[in-house]
Design a protein around this motif. Structure first.
Motif, PDB file in Angstrom:
ATOM      1  N   TYR A  63       0.768  -1.389   0.032  1.00 47.94           N
ATOM      2  CA  TYR A  63      -0.099  -0.231   0.035  1.00 47.94           C
ATOM      3  C   TYR A  63       0.774   1.299  -0.100  1.00 47.94           C
ATOM      4  CZ  TYR A  63      -3.329  -3.379   1.983  1.00 47.94           C
ATOM      5  OH  TYR A  63      -4.332  -4.309   2.188  1.00 47.94           O
ATOM      6  N   ASP A  64       0.479   2.280  -0.724  1.00 49.54           N
ATOM      7  CA  ASP A  64       0.888   3.596  -0.382  1.00 49.54           C
ATOM      8  C   ASP A  64       0.000   4.547  -0.481  1.00 49.54           C
ATOM      9  OD1 ASP A  64       2.161   5.977  -0.783  1.00 49.54           O
ATOM     10  OD2 ASP A  64       3.098   5.719  -2.560  1.00 49.54           O
ATOM     11  N   SER A  66      -0.096   7.750   0.859  1.00 42.38           N
ATOM     12  CA  SER A  66       0.132   9.088   0.628  1.00 42.38           C
ATOM     13  C   SER A  66      -0.696   9.901  -0.355  1.00 42.38           C
ATOM     14  CB  SER A  66       1.588   9.570   0.229  1.00 42.38           C
ATOM     15  OG  SER A  66       1.620   8.784  -0.930  1.00 42.38           O
ATOM     16  N   SER A  68      -1.754  10.744   2.775  1.00 47.76           N
ATOM     17  CA  SER A  68      -2.511  10.401   4.224  1.00 47.76           C
ATOM     18  C   SER A  68      -1.380  10.135   5.203  1.00 47.76           C
ATOM     19  CB  SER A  68      -3.379   9.109   4.152  1.00 47.76           C
ATOM     20  OG  SER A  68      -3.725   8.518   5.441  1.00 47.76           O
ATOM     21  N   ALA A  69      -1.469  10.504   6.416  1.00 53.75           N
ATOM     22  CA  ALA A  69      -0.554  10.293   7.515  1.00 53.75           C
ATOM     23  C   ALA A  69      -0.986   9.248   8.247  1.00 53.75           C
ATOM     24  CB  ALA A  69       0.000  11.556   8.345  1.00 53.75           C
ATOM     25  N   LYS A  70      -2.230   8.561   8.309  1.00 53.02           N
ATOM     26  CA  LYS A  70      -2.861   7.650   9.040  1.00 53.02           C
ATOM     27  C   LYS A  70      -1.935   6.205   8.775  1.00 53.02           C
ATOM     28  CE  LYS A  70      -7.497   9.663   8.423  1.00 53.02           C
ATOM     29  NZ  LYS A  70      -8.731   9.217   7.984  1.00 53.02           N
ATOM     30  N   PRO A  71      -1.327   5.877   9.861  1.00 53.31           N
ATOM     31  CA  PRO A  71      -0.639   4.546   9.974  1.00 53.31           C
ATOM     32  C   PRO A  71      -1.281   3.111   9.608  1.00 53.31           C
ATOM     33  CG  PRO A  71      -0.944   4.923  12.288  1.00 53.31           C
ATOM     34  CD  PRO A  71      -1.525   6.109  11.352  1.00 53.31           C
ATOM     35  N   LEU A  72      -2.488   3.064   9.972  1.00 51.55           N
ATOM     36  CA  LEU A  72      -3.081   1.808   9.750  1.00 51.55           C
ATOM     37  C   LEU A  72      -3.950   1.518   8.386  1.00 51.55           C
ATOM     38  CD1 LEU A  72      -4.528   1.330  13.382  1.00 51.55           C
ATOM     39  CD2 LEU A  72      -2.497   0.468  12.460  1.00 51.55           C
ATOM     40  N   ASP A  75      -7.408   2.529   8.840  1.00 52.85           N
ATOM     41  CA  ASP A  75      -7.835   3.875   9.129  1.00 52.85           C
ATOM     42  C   ASP A  75      -7.923   4.333   7.565  1.00 52.85           C
ATOM     43  OD1 ASP A  75      -7.774   4.137  11.789  1.00 52.85           O
ATOM     44  OD2 ASP A  75      -5.927   4.468  12.019  1.00 52.85           O
ATOM     45  N   ASN A  76      -7.196   3.779   6.592  1.00 49.68           N
ATOM     46  CA  ASN A  76      -6.933   4.350   5.334  1.00 49.68           C
ATOM     47  C   ASN A  76      -8.114   3.878   4.225  1.00 49.68           C
ATOM     48  OD1 ASN A  76      -4.576   6.383   4.991  1.00 49.68           O
ATOM     49  ND2 ASN A  76      -3.769   4.499   6.108  1.00 49.68           N
ATOM     50  N   ARG A 173      -8.759   7.346   3.001  1.00 48.11           N
ATOM     51  CA  ARG A 173      -7.966   7.439   1.864  1.00 48.11           C
ATOM     52  C   ARG A 173      -8.640   6.743   0.671  1.00 48.11           C
ATOM     53  NH1 ARG A 173      -5.984   8.323  -2.674  1.00 48.11           N
ATOM     54  NH2 ARG A 173      -3.704   8.408  -2.997  1.00 48.11           N
TER      55      ARG A 173
END
Length: 494
Positions: A63-64, A66, A68-72, A75-76, A173
Motif C-alpha cells: 500500500y501507498d 500518501s 494520508s499520514a494515518k498509519p493503519l 484507517d485508510n 483514503r
C-alpha cells in the motif's frame, strides 16, 4: 505513477479463500474503480484480499496511502459491505418483526442523530472543515428529517444512507462499497453518484465500487476489473469494458423450466377470493411520525401491483400490514382474502397463503445452516427451521432451487455464499409453497444482470397461473416484470 494498492501473485493462506489462480491487482492514484462480475464469481474474495481480511502466502498486499499520514490500513481503507446495510455480523439480536414493534423502543434506543454524532466524534478531531463536510452529507442525503428517528425504524434505503454517512465522516483514503445504490430511490442514487464524484475530486479519495448491476457504473469511474469463475481479469478502462460487455438475452429461464412452473398442480386448500387485500382509511404512526395516512387500497385476485415511493415513504410498512408482521395491523380496517383482520384467524392462517422476501428478511437470517433448509423454512413460515421437513418437502425445495439456478447450493451453508446467492435462496423460499399472494420487496437486490433477467422470467411465468396475485417493490422501473398491470405510489410524509 503512485500505486495505492498492489497485489502480486496473491494466494490466500487458507485453501477455502483461494481464487482459481494467483491474483494480480493494482490501483493507481487517481483511478476510480468498479469491480464487477456475476454472483458467486469471487468479487468479495478479491476485496477481502485487498483489505487484508484474507492473509496471503509470501506476498502481502503493498500500500501507498500518501498523502494520508494515518498509519493503519484499517484507517485508510473503509469497506461497506452489502450485509452491513441489514445490520451486520454484530446484530444477533435482530428479528424479522422488530422494526414494527414500538414496544421495543425505550429511552436507551439510539436515534440516527446520536449514532451519527458518535461516528463523527470517533472519526477525528472536531474542526470547522469536518463539521462542514458533515452538514454537506446531511443535506445531500436529505437526512435532516431522519436525525431524530430511531435506528430500529429505518427502512433499508434509510439504513444504507446512515451507513454511508457514518463511513464518510472517517474521511478515508480509499472507500470500498459493495452495491451502494441498491435500496435507494432514483433521486438518492443520483445524489450519491454526485457526492462520490465530488469527494473523489476534492478530498483525495479513491473509490472502489463492487457492483452486481453493471448498469449502475457511475460517470466518475475510470477503470473496471471483472471477476468471474474465481479469476481476476486484467483492469481495463470503463469505455473498453462497456464496449465489450455481452448482451443480456431476452430470456434466461429455459422453456422446460417455464413449462414445469406452469404445470405445477393446484393445491387442495387454496384461498379463492375476489379481493386479496382491502384497506380502508389505514393510518400508521410511530410517536410523532405519520408513516401512512388515510390509505385506501384494494388488490383483486390475479392483479400484479408495483408499489413505489421514496425511501421512508412507508412501502415496507404497508407490506408488513399485509403479512401480519406489524402489531398495528389489528387496529386497522384491513381484510385479507375476504376475511377482516381480527375475525379469528391467526397470523399463521394468513401467512400460509403468502410468499414473501424483503431486505428485513435478509437481515434476519443470521444462522449458518444449509441453504436447502433455509428454503424449507418457507413451508413453515419460520425464520430458521424448527420442524424437520418431510422428504416430499425437500423435493419441492430442490425444484425451486433448480428453477433459480442454485441447485448446487443445497448443501452449502447460507453465510458462506455470496449476498446475491443468498437473495436467490430467499426467493426460492418465497416460492416454495406455491403461494396465492407473492410479496416481493426489492427482490433483485444484489443480483447480477443475468440473474435479474432469470428472476423476472420466473415471476412472469408464475403470474401466468390462475389465482396468483403479486405486489412488488423496486426502485428501478426496468426491474419490473412484464406482468405488472397496476401501480401505487406512496408519498413520504414530513
Amino acid at each position: 505513477m503512485q500505486k495505492t494498492i498492489q497485489i502480486t501473485h496473491g494466494v490466500a493462506r487458507m485453501p477455502e479463500w483461494r481464487m482459481a489462480e494467483p491474483v494480480n491487482f493494482e490501483a493507481l492514484d487517481g483511478e476510480q474503480l468498479a469491480i464487477v462480475g456475476p454472483n458467486g464469481g469471487g468479487k468479495s474474495m478479491l476485496v477481502d484480499m485487498i483489505v487484508g481480511r484474507h492473509p496471503l502466502l509470501m506476498h502481502d498486499p503493498e500500500y501507498d496511502f500518501s498523502p494520508s499520514a494515518k498509519p493503519l490500513v484499517s484507517d485508510n481503507i473503509r469497506y461497506i459491505t452489502f450485509r452491513d446495510s441489514y445490520g451486520g455480523d454484530n446484530d444477533k439480536t435482530y428479528y424479522l418483526q422488530q422494526r414494527w414493534n414500538q414496544m421495543e423502543i425505550d429511552e436507551n434506543t439510539p436515534t440516527v442523530g446520536s449514532k451519527l454524532e458518535e461516528a463523527y466524534q470517533l472519526a477525528g478531531a472536531d474542526t470547522p472543515e469536518r463539521r462542514e463536510l458533515q452538514q454537506h452529507i446531511y443535506e445531500l442525503f436529505h437526512m435532516e428529517h431522519l436525525l431524530d428517528k430511531y435506528i430500529i425504524l429505518l427502512s433499508s434505503g434509510e439504513l444504507r444512507k446512515f451507513k454511508l454517512a457514518s463511513t464518510l465522516f472517517a474521511d478515508p483514503r480509499i472507500l470500498i462499497m459493495d452495491n451502494p445504490f441498491i435500496g435507494l430511490d432514483a433521486e438518492t442514487r443520483d445524489q450519491l453518484k454526485e457526492l462520490l464524484g465530488t469527494l473523489s475530486r476534492e478530498r483525495h479519495l479513491q473509490i472502489i465500487l463492487v457492483l452486481s448491476k453493471v448498469d449502475d457504473i457511475p460517470d466518475f469511474i475510470t477503470h473496471v476489473v471483472e471477476v468471474r469463475d474465481m479469476k481476476v481479469l486484467p483492469k481495463v478502462t470503463k469505455e473498453e469494458y462497456l464496449k465489450s460487455r455481452p448482451e443480456i438475452p431476452a430470456h434466461v429461464l429455459s422453456e422446460e423450466k417455464r413449462q414445469a412452473i406452469l404445470n405445477l398442480p393446484h393445491k387442495a386448500k387454496e384461498f379463492h377470493s375476489d379481493e386479496v387485500v382491502n384497506m380502508h382509511d389505514v393510518c400508521i404512526r410511530y410517536g410523532k411520525r405519520t408513516i401512512l395516512k388515510d390509505l385506501n387500497w384494494v388488490v383483486k385476485n390475479g392483479e400484479h401491483w408495483a408499489l413505489s415511493g421514496q425511501n421512508g415513504a412507508g412501502k415496507s410498512t404497508l407490506l408488513s400490514l399485509v403479512c401480519a408482521d406489524n402489531p398495528q395491523s389489528y387496529a386497522c380496517d384491513i381484510a385479507l382474502f375476504g376475511n377482516p383482520r381480527g375475525s379469528g384467524e391467526s397470523i399463521w392462517d394468513i401467512k400460509k397463503h403468502i410468499g414473501y422476501v424483503s431486505p428485513e428478511m435478509h437481515r434476519a437470517y443470521q444462522r449458518d445452516m444449509p441453504c436447502v433448509r433455509i428454503v424449507a423454512s418457507g413451508l413453515m413460515d419460520s425464520v430458521g427451521l424448527y420442524v424437520k421437513p418431510k422428504e416430499g418437502d425437500y423435493e419441492k425445495c430442490r425444484f425451486w432451487m433448480d428453477i433459480f439456478g442454485i441447485g448446487d447450493l443445497a448443501d452449502r451453508t447460507f453465510l458462506k455464499i455470496s449476498s446475491g446467492e443468498q437473495r436467490l435462496v430467499l426467493l426460492a423460499r418465497a416460492f416454495v409453497k406455491d403461494p396465492e399472494l407473492l410479496i416481493l420487496d426489492e427482490p433483485l437486490h444484489g443480483l447480477d444482470n443475468t440473474q435479474r433477467r432469470l428472476v423476472k422470467d420466473v415471476i412472469e411465468t408464475f403470474c401466468q397461473r390462475d389465482n396468483k396475485t403479486m405486489i412488488m417493490v423496486t426502485h428501478y422501473k426496468n426491474e419490473l416484470p412484464a406482468c405488472i398491470d397496476h401501480s401505487i405510489y406512496l408519498q413520504r410524509h414530513a
